[in-house]
Motif scaffolding. Structure first.
Motif, short mmCIF file in Angstrom:
data_model
loop_
_atom_site.label_atom_id
_atom_site.label_comp_id
_atom_site.label_asym_id
_atom_site.label_seq_id
_atom_site.Cartn_x
_atom_site.Cartn_y
_atom_site.Cartn_z
N ASP A 66 -52.75 76.23 4.36
CA ASP A 66 -53.24 75.82 5.68
C ASP A 66 -52.91 76.86 6.75
OD1 ASP A 66 -50.51 75.51 5.69
OD2 ASP A 66 -50.54 73.60 6.78
N ALA A 67 -52.62 78.09 6.33
CA ALA A 67 -52.24 79.14 7.29
C ALA A 67 -53.36 79.43 8.28
CB ALA A 67 -51.85 80.41 6.54
N GLN A 71 -52.98 79.07 12.29
CA GLN A 71 -53.24 80.20 13.19
C GLN A 71 -54.33 79.86 14.19
OE1 GLN A 71 -54.20 83.85 11.14
NE2 GLN A 71 -54.78 84.92 13.03
N LEU A 72 -55.29 79.07 13.77
CA LEU A 72 -56.40 78.69 14.65
C LEU A 72 -55.91 77.94 15.88
CD1 LEU A 72 -59.55 78.87 14.64
CD2 LEU A 72 -59.55 76.58 13.66
N SER A 74 -52.66 78.02 17.03
CA SER A 74 -51.44 78.60 17.62
C SER A 74 -51.66 79.97 18.25
CB SER A 74 -50.35 78.72 16.54
OG SER A 74 -50.76 79.56 15.48
N ASP A 75 -52.88 80.49 18.21
CA ASP A 75 -53.16 81.81 18.77
C ASP A 75 -53.45 81.67 20.26
OD1 ASP A 75 -53.82 84.37 19.35
OD2 ASP A 75 -55.44 84.56 17.89
N PRO A 76 -52.57 82.16 21.15
CA PRO A 76 -52.81 82.00 22.60
C PRO A 76 -53.97 82.85 23.11
CG PRO A 76 -50.86 83.35 22.21
CD PRO A 76 -51.30 82.85 20.86
N GLN A 77 -54.28 83.95 22.43
CA GLN A 77 -55.38 84.80 22.87
C GLN A 77 -56.74 84.23 22.49
OE1 GLN A 77 -54.62 88.72 21.30
NE2 GLN A 77 -52.94 89.11 22.75
N ASN A 78 -56.77 83.35 21.53
CA ASN A 78 -58.01 82.71 21.10
C ASN A 78 -57.80 81.19 21.11
OD1 ASN A 78 -59.61 85.15 20.34
ND2 ASN A 78 -57.94 85.41 18.89
N PRO A 79 -57.90 80.57 22.28
CA PRO A 79 -57.60 79.13 22.40
C PRO A 79 -58.70 78.25 21.80
CG PRO A 79 -58.34 79.99 24.50
CD PRO A 79 -58.28 81.17 23.57
N PHE A 80 -58.61 78.01 20.51
CA PHE A 80 -59.63 77.21 19.84
C PHE A 80 -59.73 75.80 20.41
CE2 PHE A 80 -60.78 74.15 16.53
CZ PHE A 80 -62.02 74.64 16.13
N PRO A 81 -58.64 75.06 20.68
CA PRO A 81 -58.79 73.72 21.25
C PRO A 81 -59.57 73.72 22.57
CG PRO A 81 -56.56 74.03 20.46
CD PRO A 81 -57.23 75.37 20.40
N ARG A 82 -59.34 74.72 23.41
CA ARG A 82 -60.08 74.79 24.68
C ARG A 82 -61.55 75.07 24.42
NH1 ARG A 82 -58.70 75.07 29.98
NH2 ARG A 82 -60.24 76.02 31.37
N VAL A 263 -59.84 82.53 9.19
CA VAL A 263 -59.72 81.75 10.42
C VAL A 263 -61.11 81.36 10.93
CG1 VAL A 263 -58.84 81.75 12.78
CG2 VAL A 263 -57.56 82.90 10.98
N PHE A 264 -62.07 82.27 10.78
CA PHE A 264 -63.43 81.97 11.21
C PHE A 264 -64.01 80.78 10.46
CE2 PHE A 264 -68.00 82.45 10.58
CZ PHE A 264 -68.46 82.52 11.88
N THR A 265 -63.88 80.78 9.14
CA THR A 265 -64.41 79.67 8.36
C THR A 265 -63.64 78.37 8.62
OG1 THR A 265 -63.05 80.42 6.49
CG2 THR A 265 -65.36 81.10 6.53
N ALA A 266 -62.34 78.48 8.90
CA ALA A 266 -61.58 77.28 9.26
C ALA A 266 -62.12 76.67 10.55
CB ALA A 266 -60.10 77.63 9.41
N GLY A 267 -62.39 77.53 11.53
CA GLY A 267 -62.99 77.03 12.77
C GLY A 267 -64.38 76.48 12.55
N ALA A 268 -65.16 77.12 11.67
CA ALA A 268 -66.51 76.64 11.39
C ALA A 268 -66.49 75.27 10.74
CB ALA A 268 -67.25 77.64 10.50
N VAL A 269 -65.54 75.05 9.84
CA VAL A 269 -65.43 73.74 9.18
C VAL A 269 -65.08 72.66 10.19
CG1 VAL A 269 -64.05 72.40 7.54
CG2 VAL A 269 -64.85 74.68 6.91
#
Length: 297
Positions: A66-67, A71-72, A74-82, A263-269
């Motif tokens: 689940d790394a 990372q998706l 916890s990365d402050p430069q790429n705020p996925f939740p926002r 990370v890209f595919t994790a975000g896509a899922v």
């Protein structure tokens, strides 16, 4: 009694024949499900891989971790939740605005007879023939000029992006709803008018509840289109904190030698979940909404 038994025998034969001929339908359904789920399995496998690349992706679930998901988030430069919240806000407001504008236009074209009605419908149809790419330069220049006067609706603004989406809300959506509105008998309008109802009361309290299926379909199509849009969002949004999901996830793979496909595919899922849940929740309206307007034009 003999005639009754004789009539039952052909029915049993027909039902048995129907059951024997239905196997290929089940086989075709299974094949379509496998065909549809096949790329999703690869995407899920890549999102759970620790390699961070698509090399060796044919080895499904060789390593599971689940790394990428950690990372998706916890990365402050790429705020996925926002980015996710931005996409939900933009898509929800766009869907609501599209439904309100499309329903009002369709009701006017369906119920009222005014000068230019036929020409207006034809204009909406002709506008749809031009590709969207032709408007990109004009949209950028328009938003750039608006930014100097009213920045909330200009470049690098989510509300500016919503305004761009709503600018193209009419057209195909109006034609979809126009056909469905025509299936509602005008006698209902006349009866409500005789009872003292105004046009607004007829529209909000009587017509809209009757056209719920097409409202759901138009809203869902608008939500999906704005949720997955990349080109317009890439032009309008420039601040990483204003990005939508499509633009934000592109940042993970836009670097030539530093693309992180895991990370890209994790975000896509994860970004596919709202659309899937929306489809499952509203599926009982979809068929009625898409086919209802074809019954009576």
């Amino acid at each position: 009694m003999a005639s009754t038994a004789g009539s039952r025998t052909p029915r049993r034969r027909r039902s048995a024949r129907a059951r024997s001929n239905a196997w290929w339908r089940h086989l075709a359904a299974v094949a379509m499900c496998v065909f549809a789920l096949f790329p999703l399995v690869y995407a899920l496998s890549a999102s759970l891989s620790a390699s961070g690349s698509l090399v060796g992706s044919n080895q499904l679930f060789a390593t599971v971790t689940d790394a990428n998901y950690r990372q998706l988030f916890s990365d402050p430069q790429n705020p996925f939740p926002r980015w996710f919240l931005n996409s939900m806000m933009v898509s929800t407001i766009t869907a609501i605005g599209t439904v309100l504008m499309g329903a009002a236009a369709a009701y006017a074209f369906s119920r009222f007879r005014f000068r230019g009605r036929r020409q207006g419908l034809m204009a909406l149809l002709i506008i749809q023939m031009f590709p969207q790419l032709l408007a990109f330069v004009a949209i950028f220049l328009l938003l750039f000029a608006i930014s100097e006067v009213y920045p909330v609706l200009g470049l690098n603004s989510r509300f500016g992006l919503i305004a761009v989406y709503l600018g193209g809300a009419l057209g195909a959506n109006t034609f979809l709803m126009f056909g469905f509105f025509n299936t509602i008998p005008r006698d209902l309008d006349e009866a409500a008018t005789l009872d003292g109802a105004s046009h607004a009361q007829i529209y909000w309290r009587m017509i809209l509840p009757l056209v719920t299926p097409i409202i759901v379909v138009v809203g869902m199509l608008s939500f999906i289109a704005s949720f997955s849009d990349f080109l317009l969002a890439q032009i309008v949004l420039q601040d990483p904190r204003q990005y939508t999901l499509a633009v934000g996830l592109y940042q993970f793979v836009s670097v030539e030698f530093g693309a992180d496909w895991g990370v890209f595919t994790a975000g896509a899922v994860l970004s596919a979940l709202p659309v899937v849940l929306l489809f499952l929740f509203l599926q009982r309206y979809i068929v009625a909404g898409l086919t209802g307007g074809a019954v009576k034009g």
